[in-house]
Scaffold this motif. Structure first.
Motif, PDB file in Angstrom:
ATOM      1  N   UNK A 100       0.784  -1.227   0.000  1.00 60.64           N
ATOM      2  CA  UNK A 100       0.000   0.000   0.000  1.00 60.64           C
ATOM      3  C   UNK A 100       0.812   1.270   0.000  1.00 60.64           C
ATOM      4  N   UNK A 101       0.100   2.419  -0.077  1.00 59.05           N
ATOM      5  CA  UNK A 101       0.716   3.734  -0.289  1.00 59.05           C
ATOM      6  C   UNK A 101       1.540   3.713  -1.570  1.00 59.05           C
ATOM      7  N   UNK A 102       0.950   3.170  -2.624  1.00 55.28           N
ATOM      8  CA  UNK A 102       1.624   3.164  -3.920  1.00 55.28           C
ATOM      9  C   UNK A 102       1.490   4.517  -4.622  1.00 55.28           C
ATOM     10  N   UNK A 103       0.699   5.435  -4.065  1.00 54.71           N
ATOM     11  CA  UNK A 103       0.456   6.726  -4.701  1.00 54.71           C
ATOM     12  C   UNK A 103       0.902   7.882  -3.809  1.00 54.71           C
ATOM     13  N   UNK A 104       0.923   9.071  -4.387  1.00 56.14           N
ATOM     14  CA  UNK A 104       1.190  10.348  -3.711  1.00 56.14           C
ATOM     15  C   UNK A 104       2.655  10.521  -3.291  1.00 56.14           C
TER      16      UNK A 104
ATOM     17  N   UNK B 279      -6.203  10.221 -10.368  1.00 56.39           N
ATOM     18  CA  UNK B 279      -7.647  10.047 -10.488  1.00 56.39           C
ATOM     19  C   UNK B 279      -8.076   9.670 -11.902  1.00 56.39           C
ATOM     20  N   UNK B 280      -7.374  10.167 -12.895  1.00 52.15           N
ATOM     21  CA  UNK B 280      -7.803   9.962 -14.284  1.00 52.15           C
ATOM     22  C   UNK B 280      -7.102   8.817 -14.989  1.00 52.15           C
ATOM     23  N   UNK B 281      -5.846   8.533 -14.611  1.00 58.34           N
ATOM     24  CA  UNK B 281      -5.061   7.533 -15.322  1.00 58.34           C
ATOM     25  C   UNK B 281      -4.690   6.313 -14.488  1.00 58.34           C
ATOM     26  N   UNK B 282      -4.781   6.419 -13.165  1.00 58.50           N
ATOM     27  CA  UNK B 282      -4.405   5.315 -12.272  1.00 58.50           C
ATOM     28  C   UNK B 282      -3.021   4.769 -12.629  1.00 58.50           C
ATOM     29  N   UNK B 283      -2.082   5.682 -12.858  1.00 60.96           N
ATOM     30  CA  UNK B 283      -0.763   5.284 -13.364  1.00 60.96           C
ATOM     31  C   UNK B 283      -0.047   4.326 -12.427  1.00 60.96           C
TER      32      UNK B 283
ATOM     33  N   UNK C  13     -10.470   8.370  -5.114  1.00 57.84           N
ATOM     34  CA  UNK C  13     -10.147   6.949  -5.003  1.00 57.84           C
ATOM     35  C   UNK C  13     -11.059   6.121  -5.903  1.00 57.84           C
ATOM     36  N   UNK C  14     -12.351   6.426  -5.876  1.00 64.66           N
ATOM     37  CA  UNK C  14     -13.297   5.687  -6.714  1.00 64.66           C
ATOM     38  C   UNK C  14     -12.966   5.844  -8.192  1.00 64.66           C
ATOM     39  N   UNK C  15     -12.663   7.072  -8.606  1.00 64.47           N
ATOM     40  CA  UNK C  15     -12.323   7.311 -10.017  1.00 64.47           C
ATOM     41  C   UNK C  15     -11.041   6.595 -10.405  1.00 64.47           C
ATOM     42  N   UNK C  16     -10.061   6.564  -9.488  1.00 67.29           N
ATOM     43  CA  UNK C  16      -8.804   5.870  -9.777  1.00 67.29           C
ATOM     44  C   UNK C  16      -9.042   4.386  -9.999  1.00 67.29           C
ATOM     45  N   UNK C  17      -9.828   3.774  -9.130  1.00 65.92           N
ATOM     46  CA  UNK C  17     -10.107   2.346  -9.261  1.00 65.92           C
ATOM     47  C   UNK C  17     -10.838   2.055 -10.564  1.00 65.92           C
ATOM     48  N   UNK C  18     -11.772   2.917 -10.922  1.00 57.75           N
ATOM     49  CA  UNK C  18     -12.531   2.723 -12.166  1.00 57.75           C
ATOM     50  C   UNK C  18     -11.639   2.941 -13.393  1.00 57.75           C
ATOM     51  N   UNK C  19     -10.742   3.919 -13.304  1.00 51.68           N
ATOM     52  CA  UNK C  19      -9.822   4.170 -14.418  1.00 51.68           C
ATOM     53  C   UNK C  19      -8.879   2.994 -14.618  1.00 51.68           C
ATOM     54  N   UNK C  20      -8.395   2.415 -13.517  1.00 55.52           N
ATOM     55  CA  UNK C  20      -7.514   1.252 -13.623  1.00 55.52           C
ATOM     56  C   UNK C  20      -8.235   0.096 -14.310  1.00 55.52           C
ATOM     57  N   UNK C  21      -9.473  -0.151 -13.907  1.00 58.37           N
ATOM     58  CA  UNK C  21     -10.249  -1.240 -14.498  1.00 58.37           C
ATOM     59  C   UNK C  21     -10.568  -0.959 -15.960  1.00 58.37           C
TER      60      UNK C  21
END
Length: 290
Positions: free
Chosen positions: A80-84, A93-97, A124-132
């Motif tokens: 965890x804490x793979x972001x920020x 949020x948009x690319x879930x890089x 967080x929700x948008x990131x998860x959806x973008x990844x999927x």
């Protein structure tokens, strides 16, 4: 928290005693990271008075490729804490890089850290959806102690509903079971009490991690035939053993074989062992990829 980032360590586990007593002892290789904080690229830091370029996902990929040549069935985990932490977070949020890169590198499972909530519930929700929605290979995401029942009883807030939608789209689970060679491994995830204190924008309610993991492990033992149980934890370790969250987890849930401990950026020279449970944290001497 320190710049102890973009790190990896090979932790070979030998002679694991299977939960199924009739099985023979088995071995599995595990590689893990935690708290990479959007450091997809390498960075310069001071090591023993000398500035050196370290880290970066390209180095992690090289190590993973080398290890998989030796053992294609290596288990690769993230705590965890793979972001920020770098400008990469601006497209969180948009690319879930970050999450997509974990998938590209071949990670099997990760969990949520407190910084995954920095862009609030919608982010967080948008990131998860973008990844999927990317259609790319992405790691399983596990966390077992979200208190959905408690939140539903009180009535889900807008933010909680957003995260619930993101979880459902991505397929976040309490645990997953993964086969590596002849070894079947159950992996659960836990979000710690201190992590919650460090996530002021988090709208979720969480159960006590020890009790939730204990319940999940019992569910695994009842419903799955596995050789090993692992917890990817964003709870952390402290010098005071009585306050060290992952040590309390190890002491109270004795059927866990391995805890990948993120959050506190602790520096350990050797794994912590409580009876048959090992807690592994990246140490500065071994963890920074040069």
């Amino acid at each position: 928290m320190s710049l102890f980032l973009a790190t990896t360590l090979l932790m070979p586990l030998t002679q694991i005693t299977p939960l199924n007593a009739e099985s023979d002892a088995k071995e599995v290789d595990v590689m893990f990271t935690h708290d990479t904080h959007s450091h997809l690229d390498s960075f310069t830091t001071n090591i023993d008075g000398e500035f050196q370029e370290v880290g970066g996902f390209s180095r992690i990929k090289t190590l993973i490729n080398e290890q998989k040549k030796e053992n294609p069935n290596t288990l690769i985990l993230d705590g965890g804490d793979f972001s920020m932490g770098t400008l990469i977070q601006t497209v969180y949020e948009t690319q879930a890089a970050e999450l997509r890169m974990l998938g590209y590198l071949g990670y099997d499972v990760t969990t949520l850290g407190n910084h995954e909530f920095d862009y609030r519930s919608k982010g967080l929700a948008n990131m998860l959806k973008a990844a999927k929605a990317s259609g790319e290979t992405i790691p399983d995401l596990v966390v077992c102690n979200v208190d959905w029942a408690g939140m539903k009883k009180a009535g889900l807030s807008k933010g909680q509903k957003q995260i619930q939608s993101g979880f459902e789209t991505y397929g976040v689970k309490d645990y997953v079971v993964i086969q590596k060679g002849d070894t079947k491994i159950a992996i659960t995830g836990a979000f710690g009490k201190d992590s919650l204190k460090c996530a002021p924008t988090c709208e979720l309610l969480f159960k006590d991690p020890v009790e939730a993991v204990k319940d999940t492990v019992e569910k695994i033992k009842k419903n799955e035939e596995v050789d090993m149980i692992v917890c990817v934890s964003h709870c952390g370790t402290w010098e005071d053993e009585n306050k060290s969250e992952d040590e309390l987890l190890a002491k109270n849930v004795k059927d866990i074989d391995l805890i990948i401990s993120g959050h506190t950026h602790s520096e350990l020279k050797e794994p912590i062992q409580h009876e048959n449970t090992y807690i592994v944290v990246l140490c500065q001497e071994k963890g920074l990829i040069k």
